[in-house]
Design a protein around this motif. Structure first.
Motif, mmCIF file in Angstrom:
data_model
loop_
_atom_site.group_PDB
_atom_site.id
_atom_site.type_symbol
_atom_site.label_atom_id
_atom_site.label_comp_id
_atom_site.label_asym_id
_atom_site.label_seq_id
_atom_site.Cartn_x
_atom_site.Cartn_y
_atom_site.Cartn_z
ATOM 1 N N GLU A 136 -15.256 1.408 1.569
ATOM 2 C CA GLU A 136 -14.923 2.189 0.148
ATOM 3 C C GLU A 136 -13.433 2.381 0.709
ATOM 4 O O GLU A 136 -13.074 3.522 0.962
ATOM 5 N N CYS A 137 -12.666 1.491 0.257
ATOM 6 C CA CYS A 137 -11.257 1.578 1.054
ATOM 7 C C CYS A 137 -10.446 2.470 0.892
ATOM 8 O O CYS A 137 -10.000 3.076 -0.449
ATOM 9 N N ARG A 138 -10.002 3.292 1.658
ATOM 10 C CA ARG A 138 -9.047 4.320 1.665
ATOM 11 C C ARG A 138 -8.381 4.359 2.920
ATOM 12 O O ARG A 138 -7.883 5.315 3.811
ATOM 13 N N ARG B 81 -3.656 5.721 -1.507
ATOM 14 C CA ARG B 81 -4.010 5.189 -2.810
ATOM 15 C C ARG B 81 -5.581 5.484 -2.952
ATOM 16 O O ARG B 81 -6.164 5.580 -4.295
ATOM 17 N N GLU B 82 -6.249 5.441 -1.862
ATOM 18 C CA GLU B 82 -7.907 5.507 -1.922
ATOM 19 C C GLU B 82 -8.376 4.811 -3.268
ATOM 20 O O GLU B 82 -9.214 5.427 -3.756
ATOM 21 N N CYS B 83 -8.275 3.702 -3.161
ATOM 22 C CA CYS B 83 -8.850 2.702 -4.226
ATOM 23 C C CYS B 83 -10.490 2.694 -4.203
ATOM 24 O O CYS B 83 -11.185 2.454 -5.351
ATOM 25 N N LYS B 84 -11.096 2.911 -3.288
ATOM 26 C CA LYS B 84 -12.490 3.004 -2.842
ATOM 27 C C LYS B 84 -13.354 1.727 -3.295
ATOM 28 O O LYS B 84 -14.340 1.769 -3.934
ATOM 29 N N VAL B 85 -12.381 0.376 -3.169
ATOM 30 C CA VAL B 85 -13.125 -0.740 -3.377
ATOM 31 C C VAL B 85 -13.749 -1.167 -2.265
ATOM 32 O O VAL B 85 -13.617 -0.916 -1.080
ATOM 33 N N ASP B 86 -14.853 -1.996 -2.266
ATOM 34 C CA ASP B 86 -15.385 -2.615 -1.378
ATOM 35 C C ASP B 86 -14.789 -3.808 -0.750
ATOM 36 O O ASP B 86 -15.161 -4.729 -1.025
ATOM 37 N N ARG B 87 -13.981 -3.616 0.251
ATOM 38 C CA ARG B 87 -13.185 -4.732 0.764
ATOM 39 C C ARG B 87 -13.950 -5.751 1.262
ATOM 40 O O ARG B 87 -13.701 -6.986 1.384
ATOM 41 N N LEU B 88 -15.145 -5.084 2.137
ATOM 42 C CA LEU B 88 -16.034 -6.190 2.739
ATOM 43 C C LEU B 88 -16.905 -7.120 1.866
ATOM 44 O O LEU B 88 -17.077 -8.106 2.312
ATOM 45 N N CYS C 136 0.920 -5.559 0.307
ATOM 46 C CA CYS C 136 1.469 -4.091 0.695
ATOM 47 C C CYS C 136 0.926 -3.310 -0.080
ATOM 48 O O CYS C 136 0.398 -3.446 -1.167
ATOM 49 N N ASN C 137 0.551 -2.045 0.450
ATOM 50 C CA ASN C 137 -0.125 -0.867 -0.291
ATOM 51 C C ASN C 137 0.947 -0.217 -1.234
ATOM 52 O O ASN C 137 0.642 0.559 -1.874
ATOM 53 N N LEU C 138 2.182 -0.461 -1.013
ATOM 54 C CA LEU C 138 3.383 0.586 -1.660
ATOM 55 C C LEU C 138 3.726 -0.455 -2.779
ATOM 56 O O LEU C 138 4.035 0.013 -3.932
HETATM 57 S S1 SF4 Z 1 -4.135 0.065 -1.716
HETATM 58 FE FE1 SF4 Z 1 -5.107 -1.399 -0.597
HETATM 59 S S2 SF4 Z 1 -5.160 -0.298 1.310
HETATM 60 FE FE2 SF4 Z 1 -4.716 1.166 0.059
HETATM 61 S S3 SF4 Z 1 -6.619 2.219 -0.581
HETATM 62 FE FE3 SF4 Z 1 -6.029 0.514 -2.054
HETATM 63 S S4 SF4 Z 1 -7.380 -1.312 -1.369
HETATM 64 FE FE4 SF4 Z 1 -7.115 0.078 0.501
#
Ligand code: SF4
Length: 313
Positions: free
Chosen positions: A41-43, A47-54, A96-98
């Protein structure tokens, strides 16, 4: 062997990065598990998108779960203590996360131009850079790939990696993740981009950047302290902050430099950068659609001196 080479080598070899000790006591493996768990739960960033990157889901950064490398080479354009004589072993990562609208590397950071790399590929890339004589391994925009980077370290250590790890990031970081990097990263090199939430929102869609960067800089400094170099002036450990001066004062240089001097340390190494140019979508924002003037840059350096900062500019 040329005269003095043995002594030079001994001096350099005296530095042992703490990630080697973490590996020896089994702590590195625990950190890999904890960091990898965050991908579910990506954080990895604020931004803590909480998507399942896996499972292949993508968040704001658009980064896939498999790390991608854009390029890896000895970089001679980085800060002098990183470059030394043989270059900084720079590994440019995609996405990039920004995602700033004035991004200077938008083909890599926004468009993701690069090749997938497994942890073994990354370990081999690090060893190649070490064999080329680089003084450090410098991960550029690592935030959204932190678990994958750390996962490559055991194999790299096994292959003989002994260089300091540089975490070269935007400063928009998760405190939880930075705490998990304690003892793994030797040199933190964050940007300090904004201290005004309206500009952070307008250009980077991150209004909390000013709050985040203050806590992140404190934690990074707590872990590694001021930048320390060896007898040859090459960085071994510490905090190196980058501040890009922007047109019209939108980077809040006075507040940034004051915070660093008062809340971090007057001994901070601060690279005050003058190379802003209106890239990517910056032309849509007339106030930043130009380079900075010599006067604007001079004002920033004078402010730094006024706050008793003296290193890096
Ligand atoms: S921007 Fe990317 S690294 Fe940041 S929480 Fe979202 S998915 Fe994760």
């Amino acid at each position: 062997m040329r005269a003095g080479e043995g002594v030079e080598k001994a001096l350099w070899m005296a530095f042992v990065p703490s990630y080697i000790e973490l590996e020896r006591i089994g702590e590195l493996e625990k950190r890999i598990q904890l960091l990898s768990g965050i991908l579910k739960e990506c954080r990895l960033c604020p931004r803590e998108c909480k998507v399942d990157r896996l499972k292949g889901e993508k968040g704001y950064c658009r980064a896939p779960v498999e790390l991608r490398i854009s390029s890896a080479f000895p970089h001679f354009g980085e800060e002098t203590p990183l470059v030394g004589h043989h270059g900084s072993g720079t590994i440019f990562l995609t996405h990039c996360n920004l995602r700033c609208i004035f991004c200077q590397n938008f083909d890599i950071s926004h468009q993701g131009q690069g090749e997938p790399a497994t942890p073994s590929d990354l370990a081999r890339a690090m060893i190649r850079l070490q064999e080329m004589g680089c003084h450090n391994i410098n991960f550029v925009t690592p935030t959204h790939y932190t678990p994958q980077i750390v996962s490559s370290l055991p194999e790299a250590i096994e292959m003989g990696l002994h260089l300091p790890i540089v975490y070269n990031c935007s400063g928009y970081e998760s405190l939880e993740v930075i705490r998990l990097l304690n003892g793994i990263v030797d040199i933190y090199m964050p940007d300090a981009k904004y201290m005004d939430e309206k500009f952070a929102e307008r250009y980077s869609k991150a209004p909390d950047y000013p709050l985040v960067i203050k806590e992140v800089l404190k934690e990074m400094h707590r872990q590694v302290g001021d930048l320390k170099t060896n007898q040859k002036g090459v960085a071994e450990r510490g905090l190196l902050i980058r501040h890009l001066v922007m047109p019209g004062g939108v980077a809040s240089s006075e507040s940034v430099l004051k915070f660093i001097a008062k809340e971090i340390s007057v001994h901070s190494y601060v690279n005050i950068m003058d190379q802003y140019r209106p890239e990517y979508r910056a032309h849509e924002y007339p106030e930043i659609g130009r380079r900075i003037t010599h006067k604007e840059y001079l004002e920033a350096t004078q402010l730094a001196k006024g706050f008793r900062l003296y290193r890096g500019f």
